[in-house]
Write a protein that holds these residues in place. Structure first.
Motif, mmCIF file in Angstrom:
data_model
loop_
_atom_site.group_PDB
_atom_site.id
_atom_site.type_symbol
_atom_site.label_atom_id
_atom_site.label_comp_id
_atom_site.label_asym_id
_atom_site.label_seq_id
_atom_site.Cartn_x
_atom_site.Cartn_y
_atom_site.Cartn_z
ATOM 1 N N MET A 214 0.830 -1.186 0.048
ATOM 2 C CA MET A 214 0.264 0.279 0.248
ATOM 3 C C MET A 214 0.787 1.410 0.218
ATOM 4 O O MET A 214 1.712 1.513 0.557
ATOM 5 C CB MET A 214 -1.067 0.250 1.302
ATOM 6 N N ILE A 215 0.256 2.577 -1.280
ATOM 7 C CA ILE A 215 1.493 3.513 -1.396
ATOM 8 C C ILE A 215 0.122 4.855 -1.219
ATOM 9 O O ILE A 215 -0.653 4.008 -0.785
ATOM 10 C CB ILE A 215 2.124 3.001 -2.572
ATOM 11 N N GLU A 216 0.503 5.552 1.005
ATOM 12 C CA GLU A 216 -0.033 6.595 0.950
ATOM 13 C C GLU A 216 0.511 7.917 -0.315
ATOM 14 O O GLU A 216 1.489 8.143 0.059
ATOM 15 C CB GLU A 216 -0.271 6.344 1.738
ATOM 16 N N VAL A 217 -0.561 9.058 -0.083
ATOM 17 C CA VAL A 217 -0.037 10.054 -1.050
ATOM 18 C C VAL A 217 -1.103 11.102 -0.952
ATOM 19 O O VAL A 217 -2.876 10.542 -1.237
ATOM 20 C CB VAL A 217 0.634 9.255 -2.562
ATOM 21 N N SER A 218 -1.046 12.234 -0.830
ATOM 22 C CA SER A 218 -1.489 12.918 -1.099
ATOM 23 C C SER A 218 -2.332 13.394 -2.825
ATOM 24 O O SER A 218 -1.796 13.284 -3.715
ATOM 25 C CB SER A 218 -0.756 14.795 -0.953
ATOM 26 N N GLY A 219 -3.240 13.827 -2.771
ATOM 27 C CA GLY A 219 -4.050 13.358 -3.504
ATOM 28 C C GLY A 219 -3.968 14.956 -4.713
ATOM 29 O O GLY A 219 -4.099 14.999 -5.709
ATOM 30 N N HIS A 220 -2.888 15.912 -4.479
ATOM 31 C CA HIS A 220 -3.431 17.304 -4.712
ATOM 32 C C HIS A 220 -1.234 17.451 -4.919
ATOM 33 O O HIS A 220 -1.577 18.912 -5.459
ATOM 34 C CB HIS A 220 -3.448 18.447 -3.429
ATOM 35 N N ASP A 221 -0.867 16.389 -4.747
ATOM 36 C CA ASP A 221 1.032 16.316 -5.000
ATOM 37 C C ASP A 221 0.853 16.045 -6.458
ATOM 38 O O ASP A 221 1.129 14.594 -6.273
ATOM 39 C CB ASP A 221 1.279 15.864 -3.754
ATOM 40 N N PHE A 222 0.750 16.799 -7.352
ATOM 41 C CA PHE A 222 0.948 15.696 -8.756
ATOM 42 C C PHE A 222 2.797 15.092 -8.327
ATOM 43 O O PHE A 222 2.625 13.880 -9.708
ATOM 44 C CB PHE A 222 0.872 16.605 -10.242
ATOM 45 N N LYS A 223 3.301 15.618 -8.404
ATOM 46 C CA LYS A 223 4.556 14.835 -8.407
ATOM 47 C C LYS A 223 5.337 13.559 -7.382
ATOM 48 O O LYS A 223 5.094 12.670 -8.364
ATOM 49 C CB LYS A 223 5.955 16.011 -8.127
ATOM 50 N N ALA A 224 3.898 13.656 -5.984
ATOM 51 C CA ALA A 224 4.393 12.766 -5.725
ATOM 52 C C ALA A 224 3.240 11.333 -6.144
ATOM 53 O O ALA A 224 3.948 10.258 -6.077
ATOM 54 C CB ALA A 224 3.473 13.061 -4.088
ATOM 55 N N LEU A 225 2.403 11.984 -7.024
ATOM 56 C CA LEU A 225 1.199 11.071 -7.355
ATOM 57 C C LEU A 225 1.989 10.108 -8.577
ATOM 58 O O LEU A 225 1.892 9.069 -8.937
ATOM 59 C CB LEU A 225 -0.102 11.503 -8.105
ATOM 60 N N ASN A 226 2.980 10.671 -9.267
ATOM 61 C CA ASN A 226 3.490 10.154 -10.440
ATOM 62 C C ASN A 226 4.839 9.512 -10.255
ATOM 63 O O ASN A 226 4.718 7.809 -10.908
ATOM 64 C CB ASN A 226 4.473 11.256 -11.415
ATOM 65 N N GLU A 227 5.212 9.726 -8.893
ATOM 66 C CA GLU A 227 6.037 8.681 -8.219
ATOM 67 C C GLU A 227 5.639 7.358 -7.224
ATOM 68 O O GLU A 227 6.082 6.806 -6.739
ATOM 69 C CB GLU A 227 7.037 9.220 -7.086
ATOM 70 N N ALA A 228 3.969 7.717 -7.093
ATOM 71 C CA ALA A 228 3.883 6.577 -6.544
ATOM 72 C C ALA A 228 3.453 5.880 -7.770
ATOM 73 O O ALA A 228 2.930 4.619 -7.007
ATOM 74 C CB ALA A 228 2.438 7.587 -5.711
ATOM 75 N N VAL A 229 2.921 5.938 -8.730
ATOM 76 C CA VAL A 229 2.290 5.757 -10.193
ATOM 77 C C VAL A 229 3.420 4.283 -10.184
ATOM 78 O O VAL A 229 4.181 3.320 -10.308
ATOM 79 C CB VAL A 229 1.760 5.909 -10.977
ATOM 80 N N GLU A 230 5.024 5.160 -10.510
ATOM 81 C CA GLU A 230 6.437 3.924 -10.763
ATOM 82 C C GLU A 230 6.210 3.452 -9.500
ATOM 83 O O GLU A 230 7.400 2.187 -10.444
ATOM 84 C CB GLU A 230 6.757 5.673 -10.957
ATOM 85 N N GLU A 231 6.067 3.731 -8.424
ATOM 86 C CA GLU A 231 6.569 2.575 -7.126
ATOM 87 C C GLU A 231 5.846 1.547 -7.418
ATOM 88 O O GLU A 231 6.555 0.833 -7.034
ATOM 89 C CB GLU A 231 6.790 3.294 -5.696
#
Length: 76
Positions: free
Chosen positions: A1-18
């Motif tokens: 499970m990966i948790e991230v802020s849905g308003h931080d697009f950079k973090a979202l992209n990194e989560a998808v890559e992970e």
């Protein structure tokens, strides 16, 4: 499970890559978001979901177009 802020697009992209790099097991991304974030009249009020803000609150249109005054709108 990966948790991230849905308003931080950079973090979202990194989560998808992970998540794409994990092959051994199922992976889920939980994106924490605030409904209506960025428009004071809509923020944290789920009642606006799925409604047209232009017809309901004309003054909110400016906030949407300028990201809360952070950018200049071509519609002004």
């Amino acid at each position: 499970m990966i948790e991230v802020s849905g308003h931080d697009f950079k973090a979202l992209n990194e989560a998808v890559e992970e998540a794409q790099a994990i092959y051994e097991k199922p992976t889920v991304i939980i994106a924490h978001t605030i409904p209506g974030k960025g428009v004071k009249e809509f923020e944290r009020d789920f009642h606006w979901h799925g409604k047209t803000p232009i017809k309901l609150k004309p003054n909110a249109l400016n906030e949407l177009r300028t990201l809360g005054g952070k950018i200049k709108s071509e519609h002004q």
